[in-house]
Design an enzyme around this catalytic site. Structure first.
Site, PDB file in Angstrom:
ATOM      1  N   HIS A  68      -2.110 -11.710 -10.000  1.00  0.00           N
ATOM      2  CA  HIS A  68      -2.673 -10.466 -10.541  1.00  0.00           C
ATOM      3  C   HIS A  68      -2.761 -10.424 -12.062  1.00  0.00           C
ATOM      4  O   HIS A  68      -3.615  -9.706 -12.602  1.00  0.00           O
ATOM      5  CB  HIS A  68      -1.841  -9.271 -10.072  1.00  0.00           C
ATOM      6  CG  HIS A  68      -1.883  -9.052  -8.593  1.00  0.00           C
ATOM      7  ND1 HIS A  68      -2.907  -8.365  -7.972  1.00  0.00           N
ATOM      8  CD2 HIS A  68      -1.044  -9.448  -7.605  1.00  0.00           C
ATOM      9  CE1 HIS A  68      -2.687  -8.336  -6.664  1.00  0.00           C
ATOM     10  NE2 HIS A  68      -1.579  -9.000  -6.419  1.00  0.00           N
ATOM     11  N   GLU A  71      -7.909  -8.008  -3.249  1.00  0.00           N
ATOM     12  CA  GLU A  71      -6.808  -7.529  -2.405  1.00  0.00           C
ATOM     13  C   GLU A  71      -6.893  -6.002  -2.302  1.00  0.00           C
ATOM     14  O   GLU A  71      -6.588  -5.290  -3.239  1.00  0.00           O
ATOM     15  CB  GLU A  71      -5.452  -7.952  -2.970  1.00  0.00           C
ATOM     16  CG  GLU A  71      -4.316  -7.629  -2.009  1.00  0.00           C
ATOM     17  CD  GLU A  71      -2.951  -8.068  -2.512  1.00  0.00           C
ATOM     18  OE1 GLU A  71      -2.036  -8.211  -1.685  1.00  0.00           O
ATOM     19  OE2 GLU A  71      -2.788  -8.254  -3.734  1.00  0.00           O
ATOM     20  N   ALA A  98       3.459  -2.503  -2.406  1.00  0.00           N
ATOM     21  CA  ALA A  98       3.343  -1.809  -3.692  1.00  0.00           C
ATOM     22  C   ALA A  98       1.936  -1.289  -3.954  1.00  0.00           C
ATOM     23  O   ALA A  98       1.665  -0.729  -5.018  1.00  0.00           O
ATOM     24  CB  ALA A  98       3.762  -2.754  -4.822  1.00  0.00           C
ATOM     25  N   GLN A  99       1.030  -1.454  -3.005  1.00  0.00           N
ATOM     26  CA  GLN A  99      -0.335  -0.957  -3.179  1.00  0.00           C
ATOM     27  C   GLN A  99      -0.324   0.579  -3.090  1.00  0.00           C
ATOM     28  O   GLN A  99       0.354   1.146  -2.245  1.00  0.00           O
ATOM     29  CB  GLN A  99      -1.238  -1.525  -2.083  1.00  0.00           C
ATOM     30  CG  GLN A  99      -1.195  -3.035  -1.958  1.00  0.00           C
ATOM     31  CD  GLN A  99      -2.196  -3.742  -2.832  1.00  0.00           C
ATOM     32  OE1 GLN A  99      -3.179  -3.168  -3.286  1.00  0.00           O
ATOM     33  NE2 GLN A  99      -1.962  -5.022  -3.073  1.00  0.00           N
ATOM     34  N   HIS A 122      -1.279  -7.056   4.360  1.00  0.00           N
ATOM     35  CA  HIS A 122      -0.954  -5.630   4.281  1.00  0.00           C
ATOM     36  C   HIS A 122      -1.465  -4.974   5.562  1.00  0.00           C
ATOM     37  O   HIS A 122      -2.235  -4.015   5.535  1.00  0.00           O
ATOM     38  CB  HIS A 122      -1.556  -4.997   3.030  1.00  0.00           C
ATOM     39  CG  HIS A 122      -0.907  -5.467   1.763  1.00  0.00           C
ATOM     40  ND1 HIS A 122       0.359  -5.074   1.402  1.00  0.00           N
ATOM     41  CD2 HIS A 122      -1.330  -6.319   0.802  1.00  0.00           C
ATOM     42  CE1 HIS A 122       0.689  -5.653   0.249  1.00  0.00           C
ATOM     43  NE2 HIS A 122      -0.317  -6.422  -0.131  1.00  0.00           N
ATOM     44  N   ASP A 144       8.926 -18.106  -4.266  1.00  0.00           N
ATOM     45  CA  ASP A 144       9.916 -17.860  -5.316  1.00  0.00           C
ATOM     46  C   ASP A 144      11.337 -17.793  -4.791  1.00  0.00           C
ATOM     47  O   ASP A 144      12.286 -17.664  -5.569  1.00  0.00           O
ATOM     48  CB  ASP A 144       9.571 -16.587  -6.089  1.00  0.00           C
ATOM     49  CG  ASP A 144       9.562 -15.338  -5.221  1.00  0.00           C
ATOM     50  OD1 ASP A 144       9.749 -15.451  -3.992  1.00  0.00           O
ATOM     51  OD2 ASP A 144       9.349 -14.235  -5.779  1.00  0.00           O
ATOM     52  N   ASP A 184       1.561 -14.758  -6.470  1.00  0.00           N
ATOM     53  CA  ASP A 184       1.468 -13.296  -6.400  1.00  0.00           C
ATOM     54  C   ASP A 184       2.072 -12.681  -7.651  1.00  0.00           C
ATOM     55  O   ASP A 184       2.713 -11.628  -7.613  1.00  0.00           O
ATOM     56  CB  ASP A 184       2.151 -12.752  -5.143  1.00  0.00           C
ATOM     57  CG  ASP A 184       1.724 -11.322  -4.805  1.00  0.00           C
ATOM     58  OD1 ASP A 184       0.735 -10.839  -5.401  1.00  0.00           O
ATOM     59  OD2 ASP A 184       2.386 -10.684  -3.973  1.00  0.00           O
ATOM     60  N   LEU A 202      10.407  -4.765  -3.432  1.00  0.00           N
ATOM     61  CA  LEU A 202       9.699  -5.870  -4.082  1.00  0.00           C
ATOM     62  C   LEU A 202       8.243  -5.505  -4.328  1.00  0.00           C
ATOM     63  O   LEU A 202       7.572  -4.968  -3.450  1.00  0.00           O
ATOM     64  CB  LEU A 202       9.763  -7.121  -3.208  1.00  0.00           C
ATOM     65  CG  LEU A 202      10.944  -8.072  -3.406  1.00  0.00           C
ATOM     66  CD1 LEU A 202      10.952  -9.131  -2.307  1.00  0.00           C
ATOM     67  CD2 LEU A 202      10.865  -8.750  -4.765  1.00  0.00           C
ATOM     68  N   GLY A 219       6.199  -7.845  -6.375  1.00  0.00           N
ATOM     69  CA  GLY A 219       5.490  -9.057  -6.766  1.00  0.00           C
ATOM     70  C   GLY A 219       6.434  -9.984  -7.490  1.00  0.00           C
ATOM     71  O   GLY A 219       7.635  -9.727  -7.585  1.00  0.00           O
TER      72      GLY A 219
END
Length: 379
Positions: free
Chosen positions: A56, A124, A135-136, A190, A243, A269, A305, A307
């Site tokens: 992003h 996205e 988190a959208q 999602h 990660d 991400d 979380l 990202g």
């Protein structure tokens, strides 16, 4: 220019070799030591340039910001982690914000920039499930709309190459089919889809899954959900955030080994918080996030979380050294697999004559010694 190393990744293995680059292409491969070289990298590993198809932003810039200089700065700096190809990724927002974001990417591509190559836009949202939105921002999560998407693609000058959507909300799979027929990779994410709904979406052209394990129905042995579908559908791509925070390293091993070497796609991400200090706070999709000491980014409101700030070279290290995944599986996931998913594997993703001179030199600690993006030394 000719470079050499005792460990060059060719045909799925390391071998001593020399690579000749002319402008932006690999023009020849020679036996090690056969020609005079410009740079000898000794025993450091030379591998194909990394491709990150879901990211992003960087250093306070977010794709949705629609600022050309922010995007140019990002492309120039991201080569420091070995990334030579990238898909700037949007986050769900209003039509006006998303339109401006894709127009900005198109403008920068047309006007010029340096560093990693923009291979397309990853769109996205906004066609996401409200329960699995992550988190959208929920107010902007809406049902898929073909005509609206056509306008976004027109604004993007055709640069949207990947779309994340909850296909179970796509009436008659209209947008899924439209995108698939027009060369856009449809990625289920999602999403609250059941295993059966996910399978039907694949039958209508959805050929990927977005950040597997995260933002989707979980796996249960009597109800496999979208995670189960991601592991079972062997010839469908699946992104995964490597990660060690978004998914336990043992889960990464399970996924890579179930999926095989050809269809896993490593992603960062990463957010605009990438490259920023621990503890710094930023606005992402209208929500405040904070960078934690482990590099993850969390919503300050819920602590959930949001990202990562992952560097792809470190993702490779985590997958190989901590998750115990074979090196070829791990390397494929950030080179040839995303290249194939984006239909650029005729010029990206491997070290071969005629291919773009996208190369990364790594030492044994996975530090980036040098990156060549289309033949230009740019780390």
């Amino acid at each position: 220019m000719i470079i050499q190393s005792k460990r060059v990744w060719i045909a799925g293995q390391f071998m001593p070799a020399q690579i000749e680059m002319d402008q932006d292409k690999i023009v020849n491969i020679y036996e090690y030591g056969s020609k005079e070289v410009d740079v000898d990298y000794g025993n450091d590993r030379i591998v194909p340039g990394f491709i990150d198809i879901h990211t992003h932003g960087y250093d306070t810039f977010d794709t949705n910001d629609a600022q050309p200089e922010g995007l140019r700065h990002w492309m120039k700096c991201i080569t420091s982690e070995g990334v030579t190809g990238i898909c700037p990724t949007t986050i769900t927002q209003s039509h006006e914000v998303l339109s401006a974001a894709v127009k900005n990417v198109a403008r920068v591509v047309e006007e010029g920039y340096e560093g990693a190559e923009i291979l397309g836009i990853h769109f996205e949202g906004p066609y996401l499930d409200r329960v699995y939105k992550g988190a959208q921002p929920e107010p902007y999560c809406i049902a898929p709309d073909v005509e609206e998407f056509k306008q976004y693609q027109e604004d993007a000058h055709g640069l949207i190459k990947v779309i994340t959507m909850a296909c179970e909300h796509d009436k008659d799979f209209a947008l899924t089919e439209y995108c698939a027929k027009n060369g856009i990779l449809v990625s289920q994410g999602h999403s609250g889809a059941t295993y059966e709904q996910a399978r039907l979406a694949v039958a209508h052209g959805a050929m990927s899954m977005t950040h597997v394990f995260n933002g989707m129905t979980p796996f249960h042995h009597r109800n496999p959900g979208l995670v189960g579908a991601a592991m079972r559908f062997r010839d469908v791509y699946g992104e995964v955030i490597c990660d060690g925070n978004h998914s336990n390293v043992n889960s990464l091993n399970n996924y890579y080994m179930a999926k095989g070497r050809d269809y896993v796609i490593m992603i960062s991400d990463s957010l605009m918080a990438k490259g920023c200090p621990i503890g710094s706070k930023h606005i992402f999709g209208g929500n405040e996030i904070e960078v934690y000491p482990d590099g993850s980014a969390h919503l300050t409101s819920t602590k959930g979380l949001a990202g990562s700030t992952l560097q792809i070279n470190r993702g490779l290290q985590i997958v190989v050294e901590q998750a115990g995944v074979p090196f070829d599986y791990a390397l494929n996931s950030c080179t040839i697999n995303p290249a194939r998913a984006l239909h650029v594997d005729d010029r990206k993703g491997k070290i071969c004559t005629g291919y773009d001179a996208d190369l990364v030199v790594l030492n044994n600690d996975y530090d980036v010694v040098q990156t060549y993006a289309r033949g230009k030394a740019c780390k």
